[in-house]
Design a protein around this motif. Structure first.
Motif, mmCIF file in Angstrom:
data_model
loop_
_atom_site.group_PDB
_atom_site.id
_atom_site.type_symbol
_atom_site.label_atom_id
_atom_site.label_comp_id
_atom_site.label_asym_id
_atom_site.label_seq_id
_atom_site.Cartn_x
_atom_site.Cartn_y
_atom_site.Cartn_z
ATOM 1 N N MET A 36 0.853 -1.201 0.000
ATOM 2 C CA MET A 36 0.000 0.000 0.000
ATOM 3 C C MET A 36 0.884 1.244 0.000
ATOM 4 S SD MET A 36 -3.189 1.206 0.230
ATOM 5 C CE MET A 36 -4.202 -0.083 0.986
ATOM 6 N N SER A 96 -11.089 0.715 -8.446
ATOM 7 C CA SER A 96 -12.071 0.866 -7.370
ATOM 8 C C SER A 96 -11.651 1.984 -6.426
ATOM 9 C CB SER A 96 -12.234 -0.444 -6.587
ATOM 10 O OG SER A 96 -11.071 -0.748 -5.841
ATOM 11 N N GLN A 111 -9.253 4.482 -0.265
ATOM 12 C CA GLN A 111 -8.414 3.414 -0.780
ATOM 13 C C GLN A 111 -8.735 3.216 -2.256
ATOM 14 O OE1 GLN A 111 -8.402 -0.229 1.464
ATOM 15 N NE2 GLN A 111 -7.587 0.729 3.310
ATOM 16 N N THR A 154 -7.775 1.081 -5.763
ATOM 17 C CA THR A 154 -7.134 -0.048 -6.422
ATOM 18 C C THR A 154 -6.878 0.358 -7.857
ATOM 19 O OG1 THR A 154 -8.332 -1.633 -5.035
ATOM 20 C CG2 THR A 154 -7.326 -2.477 -7.042
ATOM 21 N N GLY A 175 -2.775 -3.317 -10.523
ATOM 22 C CA GLY A 175 -2.770 -4.195 -9.353
ATOM 23 C C GLY A 175 -2.304 -3.549 -8.072
ATOM 24 N N ARG A 176 -1.723 -2.369 -8.143
ATOM 25 C CA ARG A 176 -1.254 -1.693 -6.944
ATOM 26 C C ARG A 176 -2.404 -1.030 -6.199
ATOM 27 N NH1 ARG A 176 1.889 2.612 -8.127
ATOM 28 N NH2 ARG A 176 1.114 2.638 -10.270
ATOM 29 N N SER A 177 -2.160 -0.685 -4.943
ATOM 30 C CA SER A 177 -3.149 0.022 -4.132
ATOM 31 C C SER A 177 -2.564 1.343 -3.665
ATOM 32 C CB SER A 177 -3.548 -0.821 -2.915
ATOM 33 O OG SER A 177 -4.199 -2.008 -3.315
#
Length: 417
Positions: free
Chosen positions: A1, A112, A121, A123, A127-129
């Motif tokens: 993260m 998202s 948060q 996404t 693929g990273r957050s």
């Protein structure tokens, strides 16, 4: 993260302008998206901007980065009014603006966005957050295309919305029906005709409203009667161009009335000679149904009060956009429902903040709150400094923590500070 103070979703004119302002104030931020993606990939080559050159600049935190400055630097001709500004030149200008004032951009989409423990948060498509204290949605008209019900059942091979077009050479030699009577429809018809297609514009209006070529040199009396403004000539245009804050103070009914009666279907001055007597125009025409017969689209229309059939190889719906934040699939349902109040339109404060604290909306999606100027690049001069001030002020007021907690760190190699 990874973590940032502010995530900006969208790297078009509004996203780039805001990022430049946040960088100037020292706010840690991440700009997410392909720079000028829609302008580069989904607008046809050879298109000209509707706005005058003086009203087509992104807003910078300091002087020296207008379209005029760019043209001077590159040795290109420039006139504030009455100059044709090609899409390609505007995109090059915006990328120059980015290189000098914004810096690195993360070329990713947001898959998202949700609210967790007072933070957002995100996404990302790779693929990273990312966790952010503030988020600004600056996606322009993406996802808001409005297609008439009569065309919605046609396969994409035969019918698409005008938002989807880049290179038009595929249409050479084809019959193209264009549903709509505004700038988009007329502009596409001119380009298609010049590429060797046979466009046919079907519009509800009884005639085309053509704007006259602006005159840079006018008498003082003429300017007093009708001052030049970012959205056109006249005192009404001046108010809508320069006073979005006052527009925001109006009640919903008054704002809706102004939006519905301002800058409707019309054609820019530079389109007149490319369309009149060259493109087939059908007035007072409404599409009732559509079908495919032997590889051709057949439109049943009511034109001038009579039933008729129009055949085409392809249909383009140049029928505008309708803001509905619920169409953004990346928004969690609770966020989408909260910010739109069931109508799809984001309810915004005077600082462009939604009912979800820390989440902002700028650009065309904010037009119902701040007026039609937000549908144009000219609106960046109002939105960018306002949102940057509010974000900077709220962080300085205590929302910025003294330091990142254990395990937190800015995204390596991708900060904008």
């Amino acid at each position: 993260m990874s973590f940032t103070d502010t995530a900006i979703i969208g790297a078009g004119p509004y996203g780039l302008s805001l990022a430049a302002h946040l960088k100037a104030t020292g706010v840690n931020h991440q700009l997410l998206g392909q720079p000028m993606l829609t302008w580069r990939n989904y607008m046809p080559p050879g298109m000209l901007l509707r706005s005058e050159a003086f009203a087509s600049s992104l807003h910078a935190p300091r002087a020296g980065f207008t379209v005029e400055d760019y043209c001077r630097l590159k040795g290109l001709p420039y006139e504030p009014m009455g100059m044709e500004l090609p899409l390609e030149r505007f995109v090059d200008y915006a990328l120059w603006f980015q290189a000098n004032l914004v810096g690195e951009i993360q070329p990713v989409d947001v898959a998202s966005l949700r609210r967790v423990d007072g933070h957002f948060q995100l996404t990302l498509s790779d693929g990273r957050s990312l966790s952010a204290r503030k988020v600004v949605i600056a996606l322009g008209l993406k996802g808001f295309a409005q297609t008439p019900p009569a065309l919605q059942g046609l396969p994409e091979r035969y019918a698409t919305h005008s938002e989807r077009y880049g290179d038009l050479t595929w249409a050479r030699g084809m019959d193209i029906a264009i549903v709509g009577g505004g700038q988009s429809a007329l502009g596409l018809s001119a380009l298609l005709h010049e590429l060797g297609a046979r466009p046919h514009v079907l519009m509800r209006e009884s005639h085309v409203v053509w704007h006259g070529r602006p005159q840079a040199s006018r008498s003082l009396v003429s300017k007093l009667k009708g001052p030049d403004a970012g959205l056109g000539r006249g005192w009404r245009s001046l108010f809508l161009s320069e006073c979005p804050g006052i527009f925001h103070m109006l009640d919903d009914a008054r704002r809706k009335q102004i939006m519905e009666k301002s800058y409707g279907a019309s054609g820019a001055w530079w389109l007149h000679d490319r369309v009149v007597d060259k493109v087939k125009l059908s007035f007072r025409t409404a599409v009732r149904s559509a079908s495919v017969d032997n590889g051709r689209v057949v439109l049943r229309v009511l034109t001038e009060g009579k039933d008729a059939a129009v055949g085409a190889d392809h249909v383009i719906a140049a029928t505008g956009f309708r803001t509905d934040m619920r169409q953004h699939a990346f928004l969690s349902k609770d966020i989408a429902d909260t910010i739109s109040g069931g109508t799809g339109l984001p309810e915004l404060t005077s600082n462009y903040e939604t009912l979800v604290r820390g989440l902002y909306v700028v650009g065309p999606a904010s037009a119902h709150s701040f007026g039609p100027v937000m549908r144009f690049v000219y609106g960046t001069k109002h939105a960018s400094p306002c949102v940057a001030r509010h974000i900077t002020g709220s962080l300085k007021a205590g929302e910025r923590q003294a330091g990142w907690s254990a395990g937190e760190a800015p995204l390596s190699g991708r900060t904008n500070e």
